[in-house]
Design a protein around this motif. Structure first.
Motif, PDB file in Angstrom:
ATOM      1  N   VAL A 151      60.358 -19.577   1.816  1.00  0.00           N
ATOM      2  CA  VAL A 151      59.073 -19.953   1.244  1.00  0.00           C
ATOM      3  C   VAL A 151      58.574 -21.216   1.944  1.00  0.00           C
ATOM      4  CG1 VAL A 151      57.887 -20.650  -0.851  1.00  0.00           C
ATOM      5  CG2 VAL A 151      59.685 -18.932  -0.964  1.00  0.00           C
ATOM      6  N   SER A 152      57.355 -21.137   2.436  1.00  0.00           N
ATOM      7  CA  SER A 152      56.750 -22.262   3.140  1.00  0.00           C
ATOM      8  C   SER A 152      55.884 -23.067   2.180  1.00  0.00           C
ATOM      9  CB  SER A 152      55.896 -21.734   4.289  1.00  0.00           C
ATOM     10  OG  SER A 152      55.152 -22.773   4.863  1.00  0.00           O
ATOM     11  N   VAL A 153      55.490 -24.230   2.624  1.00  0.00           N
ATOM     12  CA  VAL A 153      54.591 -25.069   1.839  1.00  0.00           C
ATOM     13  C   VAL A 153      53.225 -24.396   1.718  1.00  0.00           C
ATOM     14  CG1 VAL A 153      53.468 -27.329   1.780  1.00  0.00           C
ATOM     15  CG2 VAL A 153      55.805 -27.127   2.606  1.00  0.00           C
ATOM     16  N   LEU A 154      52.856 -23.628   2.741  1.00  0.00           N
ATOM     17  CA  LEU A 154      51.546 -22.992   2.765  1.00  0.00           C
ATOM     18  C   LEU A 154      51.527 -21.601   2.134  1.00  0.00           C
ATOM     19  CD1 LEU A 154      50.431 -24.010   6.358  1.00  0.00           C
ATOM     20  CD2 LEU A 154      49.888 -25.115   4.195  1.00  0.00           C
ATOM     21  N   TRP A 162      48.203 -18.938   1.476  1.00  0.00           N
ATOM     22  CA  TRP A 162      48.034 -17.618   2.071  1.00  0.00           C
ATOM     23  C   TRP A 162      48.089 -16.516   1.028  1.00  0.00           C
ATOM     24  CZ3 TRP A 162      45.396 -17.396   6.061  1.00  0.00           C
ATOM     25  CH2 TRP A 162      45.427 -18.415   6.998  1.00  0.00           C
ATOM     26  N   LEU A 163      48.746 -16.756  -0.094  1.00  0.00           N
ATOM     27  CA  LEU A 163      48.693 -15.798  -1.191  1.00  0.00           C
ATOM     28  C   LEU A 163      47.279 -15.716  -1.744  1.00  0.00           C
ATOM     29  CD1 LEU A 163      50.361 -13.947  -3.086  1.00  0.00           C
ATOM     30  CD2 LEU A 163      50.592 -15.919  -4.588  1.00  0.00           C
ATOM     31  N   ALA A 164      46.645 -16.857  -1.936  1.00  0.00           N
ATOM     32  CA  ALA A 164      45.266 -16.886  -2.428  1.00  0.00           C
ATOM     33  C   ALA A 164      44.309 -16.274  -1.405  1.00  0.00           C
ATOM     34  CB  ALA A 164      44.855 -18.321  -2.752  1.00  0.00           C
ATOM     35  N   PHE A 216      44.026 -26.094  10.307  1.00  0.00           N
ATOM     36  CA  PHE A 216      43.740 -27.254   9.480  1.00  0.00           C
ATOM     37  C   PHE A 216      44.874 -27.524   8.492  1.00  0.00           C
ATOM     38  CE2 PHE A 216      41.824 -29.309   5.759  1.00  0.00           C
ATOM     39  CZ  PHE A 216      41.300 -30.438   6.367  1.00  0.00           C
ATOM     40  N   ALA A 217      45.305 -26.479   7.789  1.00  0.00           N
ATOM     41  CA  ALA A 217      46.365 -26.656   6.791  1.00  0.00           C
ATOM     42  C   ALA A 217      47.688 -27.039   7.449  1.00  0.00           C
ATOM     43  CB  ALA A 217      46.523 -25.380   5.969  1.00  0.00           C
ATOM     44  N   GLY A 218      48.018 -26.414   8.556  1.00  0.00           N
ATOM     45  CA  GLY A 218      49.270 -26.731   9.238  1.00  0.00           C
ATOM     46  C   GLY A 218      49.299 -28.141   9.789  1.00  0.00           C
ATOM     47  N   ALA A 219      48.183 -28.561  10.376  1.00  0.00           N
ATOM     48  CA  ALA A 219      48.141 -29.904  10.944  1.00  0.00           C
ATOM     49  C   ALA A 219      48.130 -30.970   9.854  1.00  0.00           C
ATOM     50  CB  ALA A 219      46.916 -30.057  11.848  1.00  0.00           C
ATOM     51  N   MET A 220      47.467 -30.709   8.746  1.00  0.00           N
ATOM     52  CA  MET A 220      47.387 -31.711   7.671  1.00  0.00           C
ATOM     53  C   MET A 220      48.674 -31.770   6.855  1.00  0.00           C
ATOM     54  SD  MET A 220      44.583 -33.467   7.461  1.00  0.00           S
ATOM     55  CE  MET A 220      43.808 -33.831   5.932  1.00  0.00           C
TER      56      MET A 220
END
Length: 100
Positions: free
Chosen positions: A2-5, A9-11, A56-60
């Motif tokens: 399970v990743s932080v993101l 990605w589910l949403a 954006f999400a990965g870099a932040m």
């Protein structure tokens, strides 16, 4: 794993599924067909938009590179919005021409 993101990605997956269902139901009920280039432009815009969200999400969140996140967002997000707006305009103008 399970990743932080994963919740993001589910949403996004739920929104894409609901959007695709609404699109196909509306296309089927209105007897409207889309041209091949409208599909290509729409899917290309959607892929670019998803890439912009991921960058954006990965870099932040993961890499903590705020500057890269904010600079990457317009480079991927603006072309995506242009392609999606172009697709929308092509379809609405063809519908308007077809109805008159």
């Amino acid at each position: 794993m399970v990743s932080v993101l994963s919740p993001l990605w589910l949403a996004v997956g739920f929104m894409l599924g609901i959007g695709a269902t609404v699109l196909f139901n509306n296309l089927r009920s209105s007897k409207l067909t889309l041209c091949w280039y409208e599909w290509v432009l729409g899917v290309s815009g959607l892929i670019l938009l998803l890439a912009a969200i991921q960058h954006f999400a990965g870099a932040m969140v993961i890499e903590k590179y705020n500057s890269a996140a904010w600079w990457g967002l317009p480079f991927l997000g603006l072309p995506a919005l242009v392609l999606l707006a172009l697709t929308w305009q092509l379809v609405t103008r063809r519908i308007k021409k077809f109805n008159t």
